[in-house]
Motif scaffolding. Structure first.
Motif, short mmCIF file in Angstrom:
data_model
loop_
_atom_site.label_atom_id
_atom_site.label_comp_id
_atom_site.label_asym_id
_atom_site.label_seq_id
_atom_site.Cartn_x
_atom_site.Cartn_y
_atom_site.Cartn_z
N PHE A 135 0.83 -1.21 0.00
CA PHE A 135 0.00 0.00 0.00
C PHE A 135 0.86 1.26 0.00
O PHE A 135 0.42 2.32 -0.43
N TRP A 136 2.07 1.13 0.53
CA TRP A 136 2.99 2.28 0.55
C TRP A 136 4.09 2.14 -0.52
O TRP A 136 5.06 2.89 -0.50
N ILE A 165 3.43 10.88 9.57
CA ILE A 165 2.64 9.74 9.10
C ILE A 165 2.74 9.71 7.57
O ILE A 165 2.44 10.70 6.89
N MET A 166 3.22 8.59 7.05
CA MET A 166 3.47 8.45 5.62
C MET A 166 2.17 8.09 4.89
O MET A 166 1.45 7.18 5.31
N LYS A 167 1.89 8.81 3.83
CA LYS A 167 0.68 8.51 3.05
C LYS A 167 0.90 7.28 2.17
O LYS A 167 2.00 7.06 1.66
N ALA A 168 -0.15 6.49 2.00
CA ALA A 168 -0.11 5.36 1.08
C ALA A 168 -0.04 5.90 -0.35
O ALA A 168 -0.27 7.09 -0.59
N THR A 169 0.26 5.04 -1.28
CA THR A 169 0.42 5.48 -2.68
C THR A 169 -0.86 6.09 -3.24
O THR A 169 -0.82 6.91 -4.15
N ASP A 170 -2.01 5.71 -2.67
CA ASP A 170 -3.28 6.29 -3.15
C ASP A 170 -3.71 7.51 -2.34
O ASP A 170 -4.82 8.00 -2.48
N GLY A 171 -2.82 8.00 -1.45
CA GLY A 171 -3.09 9.23 -0.70
C GLY A 171 -3.73 9.03 0.65
O GLY A 171 -3.90 9.99 1.41
N ARG A 172 -4.06 7.80 1.01
CA ARG A 172 -4.68 7.56 2.31
C ARG A 172 -3.67 7.69 3.44
O ARG A 172 -2.49 7.35 3.27
N ASP A 173 -4.15 8.19 4.60
CA ASP A 173 -3.29 8.33 5.77
C ASP A 173 -3.17 7.03 6.55
O ASP A 173 -2.24 6.85 7.34
#
Length: 290
Positions: A8-9, A60-68
Motif C-alpha cells: 500500500f505504501w 505519518i506516511m501517506k499510502a500510494t493512493d493518498g490515504r493516511d
C-alpha cells in the motif's frame, strides 16, 4: 498482520516485529497497528496539533493512493517515520532531578499544544465516571481491598473532579512513549488512547508510572517525592496548575492505581494486581505523611 500490507505504501521490505503492535521497516519506518479507525484518526489529528507547536512527532506516511491509514480485516495500520532517540530507563539510577524537571517542561508543552484540539465528542466517559462505574464494580467484586480502603480516594476525587480543568490529553504518558537524546526530547509517540478529560490525569499517570517495576518502594521514597516536585516545577514553567489540581494530585494518583488494580483483576493477572496494590498502599503511606 496482513500479508503484503507494505504494498500500500509501495514498499517491498519485510516488516520486522518490535512489539506485538509495531514493526520496523527498512530501518526507516515504523508500521503500527492501531486497532480501529477512531484510533488512527486520533493519532493523525493529535500528531498534527503537536507538530504545529514544534513538538517532535513522527510524520505519518501517506499510502500510494493518498490515504493516511490502511483499514484491513484485523484493524487499522499507520506507517510512520522512525524517530531518533531512546527511552529513559531506570530513572532513579541517573540524574533523575534534571530528567524530572526537563520532562515536566516537555509534558507542559504537550498540554499547551493539546489546548488547541477541540472536543471530538466521541462519547468517551471521563475518568471519574469510570471510577464510579466499572472500576467500583470490579473493586467491589474483588478481595484485594475493602470498600472502605478504595471508596475514600474515589469519593474524595469525584467531589473535586468537576472543578478540574479539562482538555485533550494523551492518556498514556510514560517514558516508553517519549524519546530523548540526553535530556532533549526527540519524539512523542502513541496517541491511540487520547481523549478529552482532566489534564491532571496525564500528570498523575506519568508520576505514578515512575513506581512501576520498583521492588523496594520505600528505598526510593525520597527520590520519588523530589522527582514529583521538580517535574511540577518544570511543568509550571509552561502551565500554572490551579489549586484544585494540586489538592487533587495525590488522589488522582491513587485512583489511577485503583484503575489498574481493577483492570488486572479483570484480566486475572494476580501478579500485576498485587504489584499495583503495593504501589497504591505506598502512595497512601506517602500521602498520610504529608
Amino acid at each position: 498482520m496482513t500479508a503484503g500490507i507494505m504494498e500500500f505504501w509501495g514498499l517491498n521490505e519485510e516488516p520486522v516485529t518490535t512489539t506485538p503492535t509495531t514493526w520496523e521497516v527498512a530501518g526507516k519506518y515504523i508500521l503500527k497497528s492501531v486497532g480501529t479507525k477512531y484510533a488512527a484518526l486520533n493519532n493523525i489529528r493529535l500528531t498534527a496539533a503537536l507538530r504545529s507547536h514544534g513538538v517532535p512527532v513522527p510524520h505519518i506516511m501517506k499510502a500510494t493512493d493518498g490515504r493516511d491509514y490502511i483499514l484491513a480485516e484485523e484493524g487499522c495500520y499507520l506507517l510512520m517515520e522512525k524517530l531518533t532517540g531512546s527511552h529513559i530507563k531506570e530513572v532513579f539510577e541517573q540524574d533523575y532531578a534534571s530528567i524530572a524537571y526537563e520532562t515536566g517542561i516537555v509534558i507542559g508543552k504537550i498540554h499547551c499544544a493539546f489546548m488547541t484540539v477541540s472536543d471530538n465528542k466521541t462519547g468517551v466517559n471521563p475518568f471519574h465516571q469510570e471510577l464510579t462505574g466499572w472500576i467500583s464494580r470490579e473493586l467491589s467484586s474483588g478481595s484485594l481491598l475493602t470498600k472502605e480502603e478504595w471508596s475514600g480516594p474515589v469519593e474524595a476525587l469525584c467531589s473535586i473532579y468537576p472543578r478540574l480543568p479539562r482538555q485533550q490529553i494523551h492518556r498514556d504518558l510514560h517514558y516508553g512513549n517519549l524519546l530523548f537524546e540526553g535530556t532533549t526530547l526527540t519524539g512523542v509517540l502513541d496517541f491511540d488512547l487520547g481523549k478529552q478529560d482532566a489534564r491532571l490525569f496525564d500528570i498523575a499517570y506519568f508520576l505514578s508510572g515512575q513506581l512501576q517495576g520498583i521492588k523496594d518502594l520505600m528505598a526510593i521514597k525520597h527520590k520519588w517525592i523530589r522527582f514529583i516536585s521538580l517535574f511540577l516545577s518544570g511543568y509550571e514553567s509552561m502551565i500554572v496548575l490551579e489549586n484544585d489540581e494540586k489538592k487533587a494530585l495525590p488522589l488522582m494518583m491513587q485512583c489511577i492505581e485503583l484503575l489498574f488494580i481493577a483492570f488486572w483483576q479483570q484480566q486475572a493477572n494476580h501478579e500485576a494486581a498485587a504489584e499495583t496494590l503495593q504501589i497504591f498502599k505506598f502512595m497512601e503511606h506517602v500521602h498520610s505523611q504529608e
